[in-house]
Design a protein around this motif. Structure first.
Motif, mmCIF file in Angstrom:
data_model
loop_
_atom_site.group_PDB
_atom_site.id
_atom_site.type_symbol
_atom_site.label_atom_id
_atom_site.label_comp_id
_atom_site.label_asym_id
_atom_site.label_seq_id
_atom_site.Cartn_x
_atom_site.Cartn_y
_atom_site.Cartn_z
ATOM 1 N N VAL A 185 0.659 -1.340 0.045
ATOM 2 C CA VAL A 185 -0.168 -0.061 -0.316
ATOM 3 C C VAL A 185 0.525 1.135 0.146
ATOM 4 O O VAL A 185 0.778 1.789 -0.607
ATOM 5 C CB VAL A 185 -0.896 -0.153 1.276
ATOM 6 N N PHE A 186 1.718 1.020 0.993
ATOM 7 C CA PHE A 186 2.636 2.245 1.098
ATOM 8 C C PHE A 186 3.643 2.398 0.001
ATOM 9 O O PHE A 186 3.915 3.762 -0.298
ATOM 10 C CB PHE A 186 3.323 2.067 2.007
ATOM 11 N N SER A 187 3.824 1.339 -0.996
ATOM 12 C CA SER A 187 5.084 2.021 -2.653
ATOM 13 C C SER A 187 3.275 2.099 -3.537
ATOM 14 O O SER A 187 3.560 3.421 -4.240
ATOM 15 C CB SER A 187 5.255 0.515 -2.409
ATOM 16 N N ILE A 188 2.404 1.650 -3.735
ATOM 17 C CA ILE A 188 0.947 2.432 -4.347
ATOM 18 C C ILE A 188 1.589 3.911 -4.779
ATOM 19 O O ILE A 188 0.669 4.565 -5.056
ATOM 20 C CB ILE A 188 0.221 1.084 -3.995
ATOM 21 N N LEU A 189 0.958 3.989 -2.877
ATOM 22 C CA LEU A 189 0.385 6.554 -2.586
ATOM 23 C C LEU A 189 1.693 6.623 -2.803
ATOM 24 O O LEU A 189 1.312 7.765 -3.105
ATOM 25 C CB LEU A 189 0.388 5.912 -0.687
ATOM 26 N N ILE A 190 2.699 6.302 -2.827
ATOM 27 C CA ILE A 190 3.733 7.219 -3.087
ATOM 28 C C ILE A 190 4.032 7.149 -5.293
ATOM 29 O O ILE A 190 4.658 8.037 -5.473
ATOM 30 C CB ILE A 190 5.342 6.983 -2.396
ATOM 31 N N MET A 191 3.859 6.112 -5.325
ATOM 32 C CA MET A 191 3.784 6.006 -6.952
ATOM 33 C C MET A 191 2.974 5.079 -6.908
ATOM 34 O O MET A 191 3.454 4.137 -7.470
ATOM 35 C CB MET A 191 5.496 5.703 -6.950
ATOM 36 N N PRO A 192 2.340 5.475 -7.782
ATOM 37 C CA PRO A 192 0.907 5.401 -8.183
ATOM 38 C C PRO A 192 1.350 4.008 -9.706
ATOM 39 O O PRO A 192 0.301 3.567 -9.806
ATOM 40 C CB PRO A 192 0.461 6.153 -8.465
ATOM 41 N N SER A 193 1.722 3.900 -10.032
ATOM 42 C CA SER A 193 2.545 4.012 -11.725
ATOM 43 C C SER A 193 3.166 3.008 -11.429
ATOM 44 O O SER A 193 3.506 1.964 -12.470
ATOM 45 C CB SER A 193 3.504 5.105 -12.319
ATOM 46 N N VAL A 194 3.459 2.469 -10.140
ATOM 47 C CA VAL A 194 3.847 1.405 -9.821
ATOM 48 C C VAL A 194 3.024 -0.079 -10.028
ATOM 49 O O VAL A 194 3.763 -0.738 -10.450
ATOM 50 C CB VAL A 194 4.886 1.055 -8.518
ATOM 51 N N ILE A 195 1.691 0.275 -9.794
ATOM 52 C CA ILE A 195 0.926 -0.621 -10.049
ATOM 53 C C ILE A 195 0.865 -1.095 -11.626
ATOM 54 O O ILE A 195 0.843 -2.267 -12.354
ATOM 55 C CB ILE A 195 -0.442 -0.459 -10.093
ATOM 56 N N VAL A 196 0.814 0.205 -13.098
ATOM 57 C CA VAL A 196 0.852 -0.360 -14.390
ATOM 58 C C VAL A 196 1.897 -1.166 -14.629
ATOM 59 O O VAL A 196 2.082 -2.142 -15.456
ATOM 60 C CB VAL A 196 0.577 0.815 -14.850
ATOM 61 N N SER A 197 3.414 -0.711 -13.867
ATOM 62 C CA SER A 197 4.969 -1.279 -14.334
ATOM 63 C C SER A 197 4.492 -2.998 -13.615
ATOM 64 O O SER A 197 5.144 -3.747 -14.367
ATOM 65 C CB SER A 197 5.401 -0.888 -13.344
ATOM 66 N N PHE A 198 3.901 -2.905 -12.684
ATOM 67 C CA PHE A 198 3.866 -4.056 -12.377
ATOM 68 C C PHE A 198 3.082 -5.424 -13.007
ATOM 69 O O PHE A 198 3.524 -6.454 -13.221
ATOM 70 C CB PHE A 198 2.761 -4.394 -10.571
ATOM 71 N N PHE A 199 2.656 -5.068 -13.766
ATOM 72 C CA PHE A 199 1.227 -5.843 -14.267
ATOM 73 C C PHE A 199 2.424 -6.443 -15.870
ATOM 74 O O PHE A 199 1.768 -6.708 -16.426
ATOM 75 C CB PHE A 199 -0.246 -5.893 -14.553
#
Length: 211
Positions: A185-199
Motif C-alpha cells: 500500500v505504501f509503495s502504491i501511494l507514493i508511486m501509483p504508476s508502480v501498479i501499471v509497471s507491476f502488471f
C-alpha cells in the motif's frame, strides 16, 4: 565510505538486540506486550520491539532479508525521489513495524502474558515493496529453492494468513502479513504508476522463467 540507510538500520538493530539480551530490564521494557501498552500507555513498545530479537537465528534471518531487499528498495526510492527517497524509505521501515504491530496490539491487548518482538513487520514491508517494483526477479529460499518474486509473495501472504488463523507456533504471523500489506500500500501511494509497471512485468512473465 558512506553507509547506506539499510546498513545503519541493521547496525542499530544488531546493537539493540545484543544490548537487550544482556540487560533483561531493557528487554522487558522494549518487548511488545499489548496488555502493558493498553494499560500503561507505553506506546514506545510498538517501535522498540522491532529492534530486538528472540535469538541469534531470529536476528540473522531478519537482517539478511533486510540487507538483500533493503539495499535494492533504498536505491530505487533514492533514484526516483532524490533525497526525499531516504525519508520515504525510513518511513516504509519504521511505520511498517508500527502498522504490523497494531493488529497484534488490538488482538491481544487484554492478554497479559502475550509478548512479541522482532523486525519482521518492517522487513516484510521492505520485501513486498521490492516485489511490487521487481515482480519477476528471483527470490531464493535458503539460497536453493528459487521463485519469481510475485509468486513467492503470493505464497508468503497465503502462508502467513493460514498460520495466523491456525496459531500455536509462537510466531507472530500477523506481523508478517500486515507488514507485507503495508509495504504494498505504501509503495502504491507514493508511486501509483508502480501498479501499471507491476502488471506489465508480470504479463511478460512466462512459465519457463521458473527454471
Amino acid at each position: 565510505m558512506d553507509l547506506s540507510i539499510t546498513l545503519i538500520i541493521i547496525i542499530i538493530t544488531v546493537a539493540a538486540s545484543f544490548y537487550a539480551w544482556n540487560n533483561q530490564t531493557i528487554f522487558q521494557k522494549w518487548i511488545l506486550n499489548p496488555y502493558t501498552v493498553h494499560r500503561r500507555k507505553e506506546y514506545h513498545r510498538l517501535i522498540t520491539s522491532g529492534f530486538i530479537h528472540n535469538d541469534y537465528m531470529h536476528l540473522l534471518f531478519n537482517m539478511l532479508a533486510l540487507y538483500f531487499f533493503g539495499e535494492l528498495v533504498e536505491k530505487t526510492y533514492i533514484y526516483t525521489f532524490g533525497n526525499l527517497g531516504i525519508v520515504l524509505y525510513i518511513a516504509l521501515y519504521i511505520v511498517g513495524i508500527i502498522a504490523s504491530d497494531l493488529p497484534t496490539y488490538l488482538k491481544h491487548k487484554n492478554h497479559a502474558y502475550y509478548n512479541s518482538l522482532g523486525a519482521s513487520g518492517g522487513v516484510s514491508a521492505v520485501v513486498f515493496s521490492s516485489i511490487l517494483f521487481y515482480p519477476t526477479e528471483k527470490i531464493c529460499v535458503y539460497f536453493v529453492f528459487c521463485l519469481s518474486s510475485f509468486i513467492f509473495g503470493g505464497l508468503y501472504i497465503l502462508y502467513s494468513y493460514i498460520q495466523a488463523k491456525k496459531g500455536g507456533d509462537y510466531i507472530n504471523h500477523d506481523a508478517h502479513l500486515y507488514g507485507a500489506v503495508f509495504g504494498i500500500v505504501f509503495s502504491i501511494l507514493i508511486m501509483p504508476s508502480v501498479i501499471v509497471s507491476f502488471f506489465e512485468q508480470v504479463s511478460n512473465w512466462r512459465i519457463t522463467d521458473l527454471f
